[in-house]
Write a protein that holds these residues in place. Sequence first.
Motif, PDB file in Angstrom:
ATOM      1  N   THR A  28      14.192 -17.392  -9.866  1.00 18.31           N
ATOM      2  CA  THR A  28      14.887 -16.687 -10.967  1.00 18.31           C
ATOM      3  C   THR A  28      15.406 -17.872 -11.717  1.00 18.31           C
ATOM      4  N   SER A  31      15.507 -17.508 -15.488  1.00 21.49           N
ATOM      5  CA  SER A  31      16.406 -16.765 -16.185  1.00 21.49           C
ATOM      6  C   SER A  31      17.857 -17.577 -16.376  1.00 21.49           C
ATOM      7  N   TYR A  32      18.145 -18.719 -15.916  1.00 15.99           N
ATOM      8  CA  TYR A  32      19.395 -19.372 -15.759  1.00 15.99           C
ATOM      9  C   TYR A  32      19.371 -20.376 -16.914  1.00 15.99           C
ATOM     10  N   TRP A  53      18.242 -20.306 -20.953  1.00 17.04           N
ATOM     11  CA  TRP A  53      17.356 -19.808 -20.239  1.00 17.04           C
ATOM     12  C   TRP A  53      15.822 -20.013 -20.620  1.00 17.04           C
ATOM     13  N   ALA A  98      23.421 -24.938 -12.688  1.00 16.98           N
ATOM     14  CA  ALA A  98      22.893 -23.967 -13.024  1.00 16.98           C
ATOM     15  C   ALA A  98      23.865 -22.872 -13.443  1.00 16.98           C
ATOM     16  N   ASP A  99      23.536 -22.129 -14.572  1.00 22.14           N
ATOM     17  CA  ASP A  99      24.792 -21.106 -14.814  1.00 22.14           C
ATOM     18  C   ASP A  99      23.941 -19.745 -14.743  1.00 22.14           C
ATOM     19  N   THR A 100      24.243 -18.739 -13.613  1.00 27.10           N
ATOM     20  CA  THR A 100      23.508 -17.467 -13.665  1.00 27.10           C
ATOM     21  C   THR A 100      23.961 -16.559 -14.723  1.00 27.10           C
ATOM     22  N   ASP A 101      24.850 -16.560 -15.513  1.00 30.65           N
ATOM     23  CA  ASP A 101      25.403 -15.745 -16.342  1.00 30.65           C
ATOM     24  C   ASP A 101      24.375 -15.732 -17.530  1.00 30.65           C
ATOM     25  N   ASP A 116      27.134 -22.250 -11.510  1.00 34.90           N
ATOM     26  CA  ASP A 116      27.303 -21.784 -10.241  1.00 34.90           C
ATOM     27  C   ASP A 116      26.683 -22.592  -8.992  1.00 34.90           C
ATOM     28  N   TYR A 117      25.695 -23.345  -9.561  1.00 39.13           N
ATOM     29  CA  TYR A 117      24.912 -24.089  -8.693  1.00 39.13           C
ATOM     30  C   TYR A 117      24.671 -25.614  -9.123  1.00 39.13           C
TER      31      TYR A 117
END
Length: 128
Positions: A28, A31-32, A53, A98-101, A116-117
């Motif tokens: 994924t 998508s980040y 992304w 990494a920002d998953t939003d 987030d990571y």
Amino acid sequence: QVQLVESGGGLVQAGVSLRLSCAASGRTFSSYAMGWFRQAPGKEREFVAGISWNGGPTYYADSVKGRFTISRDNAENTVYLQMKSLKPDDTAVYYCAADTDFVFTPARARERDEYDYWGQGTQVTVSS
């Protein structure tokens, strides 16, 4: 879960260029949104650059604008930070994150709590 591994740091003289890489695990990654931060001894971790992304909007700290370029290769699950005209003030541990939003705004890109990571960091030392 996403794992991030930075590389490319080192000891360089002022004025030279250096490229950092951040390899991500997971399907994924594309998508980040991704960001680069740095932390110098005794200072807080600060925003350096961010990229959406799809590689579209990019954002930079004023201190690096015009010298640093963030880019990404989603096929290789990698984000880069090309640094030119390095200065001693650029000395720090550099982290990718990494920002998953889905939403990635200039304000959000600069806020480290939105990510987030994080990777473990790579040291960049610039001598005068």
